[in-house]
Design a protein around this motif. Structure first.
Motif, PDB file in Angstrom:
ATOM      1  N   MET A  86      40.204  48.808  55.425  1.00  0.00           N
ATOM      2  CA  MET A  86      40.463  47.887  54.327  1.00  0.00           C
ATOM      3  C   MET A  86      41.489  48.471  53.366  1.00  0.00           C
ATOM      4  SD  MET A  86      36.746  46.328  53.254  1.00  0.00           S
ATOM      5  CE  MET A  86      36.047  47.944  52.940  1.00  0.00           C
ATOM      6  N   ASN A  87      42.325  47.593  52.828  1.00  0.00           N
ATOM      7  CA  ASN A  87      43.281  48.055  51.832  1.00  0.00           C
ATOM      8  C   ASN A  87      42.611  48.083  50.454  1.00  0.00           C
ATOM      9  OD1 ASN A  87      43.366  45.382  50.723  1.00  0.00           O
ATOM     10  ND2 ASN A  87      44.939  44.819  52.226  1.00  0.00           N
ATOM     11  N   PHE A  88      43.368  48.531  49.459  1.00  0.00           N
ATOM     12  CA  PHE A  88      42.831  48.716  48.106  1.00  0.00           C
ATOM     13  C   PHE A  88      42.269  47.410  47.555  1.00  0.00           C
ATOM     14  CE2 PHE A  88      42.944  49.444  43.543  1.00  0.00           C
ATOM     15  CZ  PHE A  88      42.544  50.771  43.431  1.00  0.00           C
ATOM     16  N   GLN A 119      38.358  46.358  46.488  1.00  0.00           N
ATOM     17  CA  GLN A 119      37.995  45.813  45.176  1.00  0.00           C
ATOM     18  C   GLN A 119      37.185  44.527  45.326  1.00  0.00           C
ATOM     19  OE1 GLN A 119      41.996  45.637  43.439  1.00  0.00           O
ATOM     20  NE2 GLN A 119      41.360  47.158  41.903  1.00  0.00           N
ATOM     21  N   GLU A 120      37.598  43.681  46.256  1.00  0.00           N
ATOM     22  CA  GLU A 120      36.889  42.421  46.493  1.00  0.00           C
ATOM     23  C   GLU A 120      35.489  42.676  47.052  1.00  0.00           C
ATOM     24  OE1 GLU A 120      39.548  40.414  49.085  1.00  0.00           O
ATOM     25  OE2 GLU A 120      40.846  39.662  47.463  1.00  0.00           O
ATOM     26  N   LEU A 121      35.371  43.693  47.914  1.00  0.00           N
ATOM     27  CA  LEU A 121      34.064  44.046  48.466  1.00  0.00           C
ATOM     28  C   LEU A 121      33.133  44.545  47.364  1.00  0.00           C
ATOM     29  CD1 LEU A 121      31.999  44.615  50.630  1.00  0.00           C
ATOM     30  CD2 LEU A 121      33.271  46.702  51.239  1.00  0.00           C
ATOM     31  N   ILE A 122      33.665  45.356  46.455  1.00  0.00           N
ATOM     32  CA  ILE A 122      32.866  45.843  45.331  1.00  0.00           C
ATOM     33  C   ILE A 122      32.376  44.686  44.476  1.00  0.00           C
ATOM     34  CG2 ILE A 122      33.089  47.033  43.092  1.00  0.00           C
ATOM     35  CD1 ILE A 122      34.631  49.229  44.569  1.00  0.00           C
ATOM     36  N   GLN A 123      33.244  43.736  44.204  1.00  0.00           N
ATOM     37  CA  GLN A 123      32.845  42.555  43.429  1.00  0.00           C
ATOM     38  C   GLN A 123      31.761  41.763  44.158  1.00  0.00           C
ATOM     39  OE1 GLN A 123      36.544  40.500  42.840  1.00  0.00           O
ATOM     40  NE2 GLN A 123      37.272  41.913  41.250  1.00  0.00           N
ATOM     41  N   PHE A 124      31.866  41.701  45.476  1.00  0.00           N
ATOM     42  CA  PHE A 124      30.873  41.010  46.293  1.00  0.00           C
ATOM     43  C   PHE A 124      29.514  41.707  46.187  1.00  0.00           C
ATOM     44  CE2 PHE A 124      28.934  40.867  50.655  1.00  0.00           C
ATOM     45  CZ  PHE A 124      28.465  39.570  50.579  1.00  0.00           C
ATOM     46  N   LEU A 125      29.489  43.034  46.277  1.00  0.00           N
ATOM     47  CA  LEU A 125      28.232  43.787  46.197  1.00  0.00           C
ATOM     48  C   LEU A 125      27.623  43.722  44.805  1.00  0.00           C
ATOM     49  CD1 LEU A 125      29.209  46.977  48.260  1.00  0.00           C
ATOM     50  CD2 LEU A 125      27.842  45.020  49.018  1.00  0.00           C
ATOM     51  N   ARG A 147      24.753  52.934  49.087  1.00  0.00           N
ATOM     52  CA  ARG A 147      23.533  53.735  49.055  1.00  0.00           C
ATOM     53  C   ARG A 147      22.504  53.178  48.069  1.00  0.00           C
ATOM     54  NH1 ARG A 147      26.275  59.839  48.893  1.00  0.00           N
ATOM     55  NH2 ARG A 147      27.612  59.537  50.725  1.00  0.00           N
ATOM     56  N   SER A 148      22.953  52.369  47.134  1.00  0.00           N
ATOM     57  CA  SER A 148      22.054  51.816  46.114  1.00  0.00           C
ATOM     58  C   SER A 148      21.347  50.549  46.583  1.00  0.00           C
ATOM     59  CB  SER A 148      22.844  51.498  44.834  1.00  0.00           C
ATOM     60  OG  SER A 148      23.387  52.667  44.259  1.00  0.00           O
ATOM     61  N   LEU A 149      21.878  49.929  47.617  1.00  0.00           N
ATOM     62  CA  LEU A 149      21.339  48.658  48.105  1.00  0.00           C
ATOM     63  C   LEU A 149      20.632  48.856  49.445  1.00  0.00           C
ATOM     64  CD1 LEU A 149      24.461  46.455  47.319  1.00  0.00           C
ATOM     65  CD2 LEU A 149      22.250  46.340  46.137  1.00  0.00           C
ATOM     66  N   LYS A 150      19.441  48.306  49.568  1.00  0.00           N
ATOM     67  CA  LYS A 150      18.686  48.442  50.812  1.00  0.00           C
ATOM     68  C   LYS A 150      19.446  47.850  51.998  1.00  0.00           C
ATOM     69  CE  LYS A 150      14.033  48.576  48.854  1.00  0.00           C
ATOM     70  NZ  LYS A 150      12.690  47.914  48.801  1.00  0.00           N
ATOM     71  N   SER A 151      20.130  46.748  51.756  1.00  0.00           N
ATOM     72  CA  SER A 151      20.883  46.092  52.835  1.00  0.00           C
ATOM     73  C   SER A 151      22.390  46.270  52.632  1.00  0.00           C
ATOM     74  CB  SER A 151      20.539  44.604  52.882  1.00  0.00           C
ATOM     75  OG  SER A 151      20.801  43.989  51.625  1.00  0.00           O
ATOM     76  N   GLY A 152      22.773  47.370  51.964  1.00  0.00           N
ATOM     77  CA  GLY A 152      24.171  47.596  51.631  1.00  0.00           C
ATOM     78  C   GLY A 152      25.106  47.603  52.820  1.00  0.00           C
ATOM     79  N   GLN A 153      24.718  48.314  53.887  1.00  0.00           N
ATOM     80  CA  GLN A 153      25.588  48.404  55.058  1.00  0.00           C
ATOM     81  C   GLN A 153      25.722  47.048  55.741  1.00  0.00           C
ATOM     82  OE1 GLN A 153      27.440  51.239  56.121  1.00  0.00           O
ATOM     83  NE2 GLN A 153      28.400  49.493  57.143  1.00  0.00           N
ATOM     84  N   LYS A 154      24.647  46.273  55.780  1.00  0.00           N
ATOM     85  CA  LYS A 154      24.706  44.937  56.396  1.00  0.00           C
ATOM     86  C   LYS A 154      25.642  44.028  55.607  1.00  0.00           C
ATOM     87  CE  LYS A 154      20.135  44.962  58.540  1.00  0.00           C
ATOM     88  NZ  LYS A 154      18.797  44.312  58.585  1.00  0.00           N
ATOM     89  N   MET A 155      25.594  44.133  54.278  1.00  0.00           N
ATOM     90  CA  MET A 155      26.468  43.313  53.447  1.00  0.00           C
ATOM     91  C   MET A 155      27.930  43.696  53.644  1.00  0.00           C
ATOM     92  SD  MET A 155      24.333  43.058  49.862  1.00  0.00           S
ATOM     93  CE  MET A 155      25.532  41.915  49.154  1.00  0.00           C
ATOM     94  N   LYS A 196      33.304  42.613  56.040  1.00  0.00           N
ATOM     95  CA  LYS A 196      34.403  42.999  56.925  1.00  0.00           C
ATOM     96  C   LYS A 196      34.613  41.959  58.018  1.00  0.00           C
ATOM     97  CE  LYS A 196      34.071  48.026  56.335  1.00  0.00           C
ATOM     98  NZ  LYS A 196      33.748  49.316  56.976  1.00  0.00           N
ATOM     99  N   LYS A 197      33.519  41.407  58.505  1.00  0.00           N
ATOM    100  CA  LYS A 197      33.622  40.379  59.553  1.00  0.00           C
ATOM    101  C   LYS A 197      34.316  39.129  59.006  1.00  0.00           C
ATOM    102  CE  LYS A 197      30.779  37.987  62.964  1.00  0.00           C
ATOM    103  NZ  LYS A 197      29.375  37.775  63.473  1.00  0.00           N
ATOM    104  N   SER A 198      34.023  38.794  57.739  1.00  0.00           N
ATOM    105  CA  SER A 198      34.674  37.601  57.136  1.00  0.00           C
ATOM    106  C   SER A 198      36.169  37.827  56.957  1.00  0.00           C
ATOM    107  CB  SER A 198      34.018  37.293  55.798  1.00  0.00           C
ATOM    108  OG  SER A 198      34.307  38.284  54.822  1.00  0.00           O
TER     109      SER A 198
END
Length: 229
Positions: free
Chosen positions: A1-3, A7-13, A210-218, A223-225
């Motif tokens: 992923m680019n920068f 940033q968009e992924l962080i906003q999503f989480l 690491r803070s979210l139980k389903s963090g890796q799934k999210m 990434k798939k989207s």
């Protein structure tokens, strides 16, 4: 992923994260450093190894390097107090000479190799020059200290001032004293000791995961989207 995508992924989480946790992570990311780092060589007592990791977290040192020659690095959950969740642990245990492997790797990343030892008088800790560049501080075993490989390849030696009869501090106390002094000195200096913007973004993303139980799934779903766009 680019920068931008990060940033968009962080906003999503952040849509599913506690606001207080987001603020705490923001603060701690800005306080993290890789300008100094800690290297433990062949430590065999889990209590001391865990205490050093805890100190790294408390003083904002992001990376802990562990050389496992004859002793495996083990953590004591009661001592580490969750700090392993926030520290990046780098292990060296797959080479014939793991100590030299660690030294070469750190040198390739621009670190000075600094041996902490009570047996040399190169420089006392308060006189250590941080302005000369990044530094990796090596700590040895409780019984025998640092190996000859470290002592022969060190760029500098640093000694903690002592005023009593005892020869040396406990390894975890030594690391804590060194980090306390250096972390304070860095923050009083004009040195650019903080992480880069890219490093901050990557670290924040890792801590969110690491803070979210389903963090890796999210993250995988995000990434798939991206790929389907």
């Amino acid at each position: 992923m680019n920068f931008k995508q990060k940033q968009e992924l962080i906003q999503f989480l952040e849509t599913v994260m506690n606001e207080d946790r987001i603020e705490l992570i923001d603060k701690n990311v800005n306080d993290r450093t890789r300008y100094i780092t800690v290297v433990l060589e062949n430590i065999f007592q889990p209590q001391n190894a865990s205490a050093v990791m805890r100190s790294c977290d408390c003083f904002g040192v992001q990376d802990l390097h562990v050389i496992e020659n004859s002793n495996q690095y083990e953590l004591n959950p009661k001592v580490v107090m969750g700090s392993s969740k926030w520290i990046d642990l780098k292990r060296y245990n797959s080479k014939d000479e793991n100590t030299l492997d660690a030294i070469n790797h750190l040198r390739s990343e621009g670190y000075r190799i600094v041996a902490t030892t009570p047996h040399t008088n190169d420089v006392l800790l308060p006189d250590f020059d941080l302005t000369k560049g990044k530094a990796a501080f090596f700590f040895g075993t409780e019984l025998t200290g640092l190996s000859d490989v470290v002592m022969d390849n060190a760029d500098e030696f640093v000694k903690i001032p002592m005023y009593g009869f005892t020869e040396s501090f406990n390894i975890s106390v030594s690391a804590s004293l060194v980090l306390n002094h250096l972390a304070s000195a860095l923050r009083r200096s004009d040195i650019s000791w903080q992480l880069s913007d890219e490093e901050k973004l990557d670290l924040k993303l890792e801590w969110y995961k690491r803070s979210l139980k389903s963090g890796q799934k999210m993250i995988d779903r995000f990434k798939k989207s991206i790929k389907s766009q």
